[in-house]
Design an enzyme around this catalytic site. Structure first.
Site, mmCIF file in Angstrom:
data_model
loop_
_atom_site.group_PDB
_atom_site.id
_atom_site.type_symbol
_atom_site.label_atom_id
_atom_site.label_comp_id
_atom_site.label_asym_id
_atom_site.label_seq_id
_atom_site.Cartn_x
_atom_site.Cartn_y
_atom_site.Cartn_z
ATOM 1 N N GLY A 1 36.770 4.968 26.770
ATOM 2 C CA GLY A 1 35.501 4.329 27.056
ATOM 3 C C GLY A 1 35.645 2.895 27.534
ATOM 4 O O GLY A 1 36.583 2.548 28.271
ATOM 5 N N SER A 2 34.746 2.029 27.084
ATOM 6 C CA SER A 2 34.666 0.661 27.619
ATOM 7 C C SER A 2 35.859 -0.215 27.275
ATOM 8 O O SER A 2 35.987 -1.316 27.819
ATOM 9 C CB SER A 2 33.383 -0.006 27.117
ATOM 10 O OG SER A 2 32.236 0.661 27.619
ATOM 11 N N THR A 3 36.736 0.227 26.377
ATOM 12 C CA THR A 3 37.936 -0.564 26.106
ATOM 13 C C THR A 3 38.865 -0.609 27.319
ATOM 14 O O THR A 3 39.798 -1.415 27.342
ATOM 15 C CB THR A 3 38.712 0.007 24.898
ATOM 16 O OG1 THR A 3 39.033 1.379 25.137
ATOM 17 C CG2 THR A 3 37.884 -0.104 23.621
ATOM 18 N N MET A 4 38.603 0.216 28.345
ATOM 19 C CA MET A 4 39.395 0.205 29.566
ATOM 20 C C MET A 4 38.840 -0.756 30.618
ATOM 21 O O MET A 4 39.500 -1.025 31.624
ATOM 22 C CB MET A 4 39.453 1.608 30.184
ATOM 23 C CG MET A 4 40.429 2.569 29.547
ATOM 24 S SD MET A 4 42.161 2.085 29.738
ATOM 25 C CE MET A 4 42.451 1.307 28.140
#
Length: 587
Positions: free
Chosen positions: A304-307
């Protein structure tokens, strides 16, 4: 005249059977002699080893010098796995039968009672075959139980020394350390990975004995090879802290599982690796096998948004964006190849920092589509999202990132905000370690003082420093506020990923994540927290994972005596201390 004739006939008589009988007897003697010569020749010339072996078996004896399994300790010498002496009860059926040991019913009932076994089943293991010489009755019993069995004095029942593995840390380090089987062979975790190093090699002495069993000559004496201890990079203080906080979070948010990994960004040493739920390695009876899985290295998920920080870094690395670039995300949604990409609302024009603070899908999509496809994918592969992390841990997954040549624009868009690939918590923490280490991707290790080569420079140090400062704003002003650590500058990113359903598409389950580093002025630790399938109303990474990150990071920095770097907090503490000192002087 008649008498004389009869005497002459008797003198001339010659028996006719003496000759053939003589030859028959002579032939039999020759045949027996020939057979003996042939047998002697066969034994002495063709196959002399058989009788030599039988003779050696009567006078030669081998004696083994057993060695205990080595210990597994943390970086500070705290024992995580040790061997303790125990006894094993075994029987010699030949002796039991010859000395009528099975007739001692009262003693057998007492033996069955202390071993918690049925007496008839226990006797049946002895059997009726007088040629059997060995059968186990109970393995690894306590010294008190062994002493009781010794006092029973049942003929043919004996004790032998063994060792049993004991894990002082219990469930805290169970998934990482693993365990051994009843024969002291490692079958899970580090016990299996370093089994040869921990085992050593038993010594051996070969000697000749006389008829009374006395040693009369030593033929061979091989010294035992001592087992080695394994010193881990794990800091058990941080390990215990991480497990306590994770266990509490999994229970509070009614999650199915969770994982936490703590890494030293400068060396790649893993300081903590925990999973929940765990198990007790000292008593595994009734534990489901899936509980033994080290989820931090085996389970993969879409991050998810950790990328999104990687997408921003890719744009900076390629040169399609600068640190002060502004991206127009209006009107808040767009269609790519018939598929819709959107933000919760229209954020308008956003800087790169604001894209990360607001976790804008529109912003990262536009950044990704401005970069050549091969360059974008190349950065994801360079981060190691399709390879293991170098730990060598048994069962570690290399993740899932397709290397196909054709990617649609929508697939590239989803990749920019963490979908279309699946990675492990360990791979994610290595990526954030690279951000904290100036773009240096280090191979991770579970051993203290790694001796491998230095890491690989995969990102520009200036760009990683810029993104690190952007991620600090995520914690101070964005969705990661619950990840703050008093006195320290923290950089990180939340993530909330919808889990793929078994039949295709996406279901209703989520994964809440937080990944970050601290202190920002001189990054030392990278931590990833994964909360899998939270069951309550709270499921976003900023709600379920960020608070866990904050508590683990705060405790870890204190354990390692890392000085605070938040100047505003230091100034406030200094002022408070000065005021207290002034008040004391006035008093």
């Amino acid at each position: 005249m008649t008498v004389k004739k009869a005497k002459r006939n008797q003198d001339n008589y010659k028996p006719t059977t003496i000759a053939w009988r003589f030859y028959v007897v002579l032939g039999l003697i020759c045949l027996v002699y020939t057979g003996l010569v042939a047998r002697a020749a066969y034994i002495q010339v063709i196959e002399p080893g058989s009788l030599i072996a039988k003779g050696d078996n009567r006078i030669h004896r081998n004696m083994l010098n057993d060695t205990h399994r080595g210990a597994i300790v943390d970086r500070n010498g705290i024992e995580l796995a040790i061997s303790v002496p125990v006894q094993t009860i075994y029987a010699d059926p030949k002796i039991v039968i010859e000395q009528n040991g099975l007739d001692m019913n009262r003693r057998w009932k007492a033996l069955a009672q202390v071993l918690n076994k049925d007496v008839d089943k226990l006797k049946s293991r002895i059997g009726t075959n007088p040629k059997r010489r060995f059968v186990y009755l109970a393995r690894q019993v306590s010294p008190s139980m062994a002493g009781y069995v010794r006092e029973l004095k049942i003929p043919g029942i004996y004790l032998r020394k063994e060792s049993k593995r004991f894990y002082p840390a219990g469930e805290i380090s169970a998934h990482l350390v693993g365990f051994t089987n009843v024969d002291d062979k490692g079958i899970e975790g580090l016990e299996r990975l370093y089994n040869d190093r921990l085992t050593g090699e038993a010594g051996k002495k070969k000697y000749i004995k006389d008829a009374k069993g006395r040693k009369i000559e030593i033929l061979e004496n091989l010294d035992a090879t001592d087992p080695q201890n394994v010193v881990l990079s794990i800091d058990q203080r941080i390990q215990a802290l991480a497990y306590r906080e994770l266990k509490s979070a999994v229970k509070s948010f009614k999650a199915t599982s969770g994982s936490v990994v703590v890494v030293d960004v400068k060396t790649g040493e893993i300081l903590a690796m925990v999973n929940g739920p765990s198990y007790n390695p000292n008593n595994r009876k009734g534990t489901a096998t899936h509980r033994f899985r080290n989820r931090a290295i085996t389970d993969i998920f879409e991050p998810g948004s950790t990328m999104k920080p990687l997408t921003v870094l890719t744009a900076l690395e390629f040169g399609s964006a600068e640190a002060d670039t502004v991206i127009n995300t209006s009107p808040g949604s767009m269609r790519i190849g018939g598929r819709r990409v959107s933000d919760p609302r229209n954020y308008g024009k956003l800087t790169l920092t604001e894209i990360l603070k607001k976790s804008s899908n529109m912003g990262t999509t536009k950044l990704a589509l401005d970069v050549p496809k091969d360059f974008l994918l190349g950065k994801f592969f360079e981060m190691g999202f399709s390879e293991d992390t170098g730990t060598g841990l048994v069962g570690e997954s290399s993740g899932m990132l397709s290397d196909r040549s054709r990617w649609s624009k929508f697939e590239l868009a989803t990749l920019s905000w963490g979908y279309g690939l699946a990675i492990t918590p360990l791979q994610l923490v290595r990526f954030y370690s690279a951000i904290g280490n100036g773009g240096m991707k280090m191979p991770l290790t579970v051993l203290k003082d790694p001796s491998f080569n230095e890491g690989e420079q995969v990102l520009d140090a200036i760009n990683t420093k810029a993104v690190l400062e952007m991620l600090e704003k995520v914690v101070t002003e964005g969705g990661g506020k619950k990840a703050k650590v008093e006195g320290y500058r923290v950089a990180g990113k939340t993530g909330t990923a919808i889990k793929a359903a078994a039949g295709g598409g996406y279901g209703n389950d989520y994964v809440g994540l937080f990944a970050g580093v601290a202190p920002v002025s001189d990054p030392r630790l990278a931590i990833v927290v994964v909360i899998n399938e939270p069951g309550g109303d709270l499921y976003h990474g900023g709600e379920v994972a960020a608070p866990v990150f904050s508590r683990i990071m705060a405790g870890s920095l204190q354990y390692l005596n890392i000085a605070p770097d938040d100047e505003t907090q230091i100034s406030r503490w200094s002022k408070t201390f000065s005021d207290k000192q002034k008040g004391a002087n006035d008093a």
